[in-house]
Design an enzyme around this catalytic site. Structure first.
Site, PDB file in Angstrom:
ATOM      1  N   ASN A  33      12.197   4.086  -4.086  1.00 34.61           N
ATOM      2  CA  ASN A  33      10.881   3.886  -3.666  1.00 34.61           C
ATOM      3  C   ASN A  33      10.018   3.687  -4.752  1.00 34.61           C
ATOM      4  O   ASN A  33       9.751   4.615  -5.428  1.00 34.61           O
ATOM      5  CB  ASN A  33      10.563   4.633  -2.367  1.00 34.61           C
ATOM      6  CG  ASN A  33       9.168   3.898  -1.735  1.00 34.61           C
ATOM      7  OD1 ASN A  33       7.964   3.700  -2.683  1.00 34.61           O
ATOM      8  ND2 ASN A  33       9.024   4.082  -0.486  1.00 34.61           N
TER       9      ASN A  33
ATOM     10  N   HIS B 270       4.797   4.385  -5.572  1.00 37.11           N
ATOM     11  CA  HIS B 270       3.586   5.121  -6.484  1.00 37.11           C
ATOM     12  C   HIS B 270       3.366   4.678  -8.075  1.00 37.11           C
ATOM     13  O   HIS B 270       2.650   5.147  -8.694  1.00 37.11           O
ATOM     14  CB  HIS B 270       3.435   6.566  -6.355  1.00 37.11           C
ATOM     15  CG  HIS B 270       3.505   6.953  -4.902  1.00 37.11           C
ATOM     16  ND1 HIS B 270       2.322   6.516  -4.286  1.00 37.11           N
ATOM     17  CD2 HIS B 270       4.271   7.155  -3.817  1.00 37.11           C
ATOM     18  CE1 HIS B 270       2.297   7.094  -2.703  1.00 37.11           C
ATOM     19  NE2 HIS B 270       3.718   7.621  -2.620  1.00 37.11           N
TER      20      HIS B 270
ATOM     21  N   HIS C 262       6.697  -0.325   0.250  1.00 38.82           N
ATOM     22  CA  HIS C 262       5.921  -0.501   1.398  1.00 38.82           C
ATOM     23  C   HIS C 262       4.853  -1.306   1.413  1.00 38.82           C
ATOM     24  O   HIS C 262       3.878  -0.694   0.491  1.00 38.82           O
ATOM     25  CB  HIS C 262       5.593   1.067   1.932  1.00 38.82           C
ATOM     26  CG  HIS C 262       4.964   1.192   3.178  1.00 38.82           C
ATOM     27  ND1 HIS C 262       4.743   2.290   3.686  1.00 38.82           N
ATOM     28  CD2 HIS C 262       4.547   0.191   4.111  1.00 38.82           C
ATOM     29  CE1 HIS C 262       4.136   2.220   4.752  1.00 38.82           C
ATOM     30  NE2 HIS C 262       3.753   0.917   5.184  1.00 38.82           N
TER      31      HIS C 262
ATOM     32  N   ARG D 226       1.642  -1.948   2.724  1.00 38.54           N
ATOM     33  CA  ARG D 226       0.753  -1.408   3.880  1.00 38.54           C
ATOM     34  C   ARG D 226      -0.309  -2.351   4.169  1.00 38.54           C
ATOM     35  O   ARG D 226      -0.586  -3.145   3.131  1.00 38.54           O
ATOM     36  CB  ARG D 226      -0.012  -0.100   3.344  1.00 38.54           C
ATOM     37  CG  ARG D 226       1.380   1.169   3.051  1.00 38.54           C
ATOM     38  CD  ARG D 226       0.303   2.329   2.703  1.00 38.54           C
ATOM     39  NE  ARG D 226      -0.546   2.824   3.830  1.00 38.54           N
ATOM     40  CZ  ARG D 226      -0.162   4.046   4.614  1.00 38.54           C
ATOM     41  NH1 ARG D 226       0.954   4.639   4.504  1.00 38.54           N
ATOM     42  NH2 ARG D 226      -0.884   4.219   5.532  1.00 38.54           N
TER      43      ARG D 226
ATOM     44  N   ARG E  22      -2.692  -0.525  -0.523  1.00 38.95           N
ATOM     45  CA  ARG E  22      -3.153   0.604  -1.227  1.00 38.95           C
ATOM     46  C   ARG E  22      -2.402   0.814  -2.477  1.00 38.95           C
ATOM     47  O   ARG E  22      -2.780   1.367  -3.374  1.00 38.95           O
ATOM     48  CB  ARG E  22      -3.545   1.997  -0.544  1.00 38.95           C
ATOM     49  CG  ARG E  22      -2.091   2.658  -0.099  1.00 38.95           C
ATOM     50  CD  ARG E  22      -2.185   3.887   0.674  1.00 38.95           C
ATOM     51  NE  ARG E  22      -3.213   3.827   1.803  1.00 38.95           N
ATOM     52  CZ  ARG E  22      -3.140   4.926   2.611  1.00 38.95           C
ATOM     53  NH1 ARG E  22      -2.785   6.147   2.616  1.00 38.95           N
ATOM     54  NH2 ARG E  22      -3.711   4.689   3.866  1.00 38.95           N
TER      55      ARG E  22
ATOM     56  N   GLU F 173       9.509  -2.168   3.590  1.00 43.13           N
ATOM     57  CA  GLU F 173       9.130  -1.147   4.511  1.00 43.13           C
ATOM     58  C   GLU F 173       7.488  -1.785   5.069  1.00 43.13           C
ATOM     59  O   GLU F 173       6.818  -2.158   4.104  1.00 43.13           O
ATOM     60  CB  GLU F 173       8.634   0.244   3.898  1.00 43.13           C
ATOM     61  CG  GLU F 173       9.848   1.044   4.045  1.00 43.13           C
ATOM     62  CD  GLU F 173       9.493   2.655   3.808  1.00 43.13           C
ATOM     63  OE1 GLU F 173       8.378   2.791   3.457  1.00 43.13           O
ATOM     64  OE2 GLU F 173      10.285   3.404   3.591  1.00 43.13           O
TER      65      GLU F 173
ATOM     66  N   THR G 252       3.375   8.431   5.011  1.00 40.34           N
ATOM     67  CA  THR G 252       3.725   8.073   6.401  1.00 40.34           C
ATOM     68  C   THR G 252       3.946   9.556   7.031  1.00 40.34           C
ATOM     69  O   THR G 252       4.918  10.115   6.592  1.00 40.34           O
ATOM     70  CB  THR G 252       5.057   7.312   6.518  1.00 40.34           C
ATOM     71  OG1 THR G 252       4.901   5.914   5.625  1.00 40.34           O
ATOM     72  CG2 THR G 252       5.476   6.976   7.781  1.00 40.34           C
TER      73      THR G 252
ATOM     74  N   GLU H 206      16.497   5.246   9.764  1.00 41.61           N
ATOM     75  CA  GLU H 206      16.163   6.285   8.769  1.00 41.61           C
ATOM     76  C   GLU H 206      15.365   7.545   9.551  1.00 41.61           C
ATOM     77  O   GLU H 206      14.436   7.363  10.111  1.00 41.61           O
ATOM     78  CB  GLU H 206      15.283   5.561   7.952  1.00 41.61           C
ATOM     79  CG  GLU H 206      15.115   6.316   6.648  1.00 41.61           C
ATOM     80  CD  GLU H 206      14.606   5.821   5.549  1.00 41.61           C
ATOM     81  OE1 GLU H 206      13.874   6.497   4.814  1.00 41.61           O
ATOM     82  OE2 GLU H 206      14.658   4.515   5.473  1.00 41.61           O
TER      83      GLU H 206
ATOM     84  N   HIS I 186      12.020  10.862   3.064  1.00 41.65           N
ATOM     85  CA  HIS I 186      10.844  11.458   2.948  1.00 41.65           C
ATOM     86  C   HIS I 186      10.784  12.963   2.513  1.00 41.65           C
ATOM     87  O   HIS I 186      11.436  13.902   3.136  1.00 41.65           O
ATOM     88  CB  HIS I 186       9.925  11.303   4.548  1.00 41.65           C
ATOM     89  CG  HIS I 186       8.544  11.404   4.205  1.00 41.65           C
ATOM     90  ND1 HIS I 186       7.853  10.149   3.908  1.00 41.65           N
ATOM     91  CD2 HIS I 186       7.646  12.139   4.394  1.00 41.65           C
ATOM     92  CE1 HIS I 186       6.588  10.349   3.833  1.00 41.65           C
ATOM     93  NE2 HIS I 186       6.400  11.574   4.033  1.00 41.65           N
TER      94      HIS I 186
END
Length: 250
Positions: free
Chosen positions: A12, A15, A48, A50, A54, A75, A106, A156, A199
């Protein structure tokens, strides 16, 4: 490998975009991170988009879809806006997640059982477009059974609570949570669902999750991006891959 073949690693890259957006400039580039991850042995890239944008932005998703030769896992929340973007880009996979504006990341899993009829209608066009649809859920059997009923291909399992307990050294509770995840994975596979997990996973806690035979893919992001500050992204991914593989061989 002794446990149902090689387990896939999805990286992922959200970030990387968080770092970029903090300064309002063009770098670090999430696409560059994705290509480095691919070169380091990642089996897929997760991003992801969003509702509040963000971190990952629409242009990032466009660039990832155009450039990657490994699967893109998109995502998103189950909104009409996101459905339109998914159907335009047609990524390999779509993972539906719960989303709240005030959360840092999340929190918890999607309530598929409580929104079954709407989610069944929501994912039908995505399935028709050839996307593999995944539900990001907790280990509650009701959520797994509902995911199977609506036609999801994948669940998931949210490993965040397990990861938190492990980090707090609450090892008996972490083991109980791990047992629940094992039972959930077995149930999901028995219902014809492919099982993924993710996660909060780190070098320290990944092995017991990787060792669950039914779990075919792990999606890991924040920890790997953090480790990349010290090791570089390629070595960070390679170390995670090694730990996953060792867990499968044990």
């Amino acid at each position: 490998m002794t446990l149902a073949g090689k387990q896939r690693l999805g990286v992922n890259i959200d970030h990387v975009a968080t770092l970029r957006n903090a300064r309002g400039v063009a770098w670090p580039d999430p696409l560059r991170a994705a290509l480095l991850a691919e070169a380091a042995g990642a089996d897929g890239i997760t991003a992801h988009l969003r509702e509040d944008r963000r971190h990952i932005r629409d242009a990032d998703m466009e660039a990832l879809r155009a450039a990657l030769s490994i699967p893109l896992n998109f995502e998103c929340a189950a909104t009409d806006e996101m459905a339109a973007i998914v159907l335009r880009l047609k990524p390999h996979a779509v993972c539906l997640v719960p989303e709240k504006r005030e959360e840092r990341t999340t929190e918890g899993g999607l309530d598929v059982a409580g929104d079954e009829a709407r989610l069944a209608r929501f994912i039908a066009p995505m399935r028709a477009a050839g996307c593999r649809v995944s539900m990001f859920i907790g280990h509650d059997p009701r959520q797994i059974e509902a995911s199977a009923r609506i036609g999801a291909a994948v669940v998931e399992l949210h490993t965040g609570h397990y990861s938190d307990l492990h980090a707090e050294d609450r090892l008996a509770e972490a083991e109980a949570e791990l047992d629940a995840l094992r039972r959930a994975a077995a149930l999901a596979q028995s219902l014809g669902l492919e099982v993924h997990a993710g996660h909060g996973l780190t070098y320290d806690n990944v092995a017991p999750i990787a060792a669950i035979a039914e779990v075919r893919e792990l999606n890991i992001g924040h920890f790997l991006i953090g480790e990349a500050v010290f090791l570089g992204l390629g070595p960070a991914i390679e170390e995670m891959r090694c730990r996953m593989d060792r867990a499968r061989e044990a």
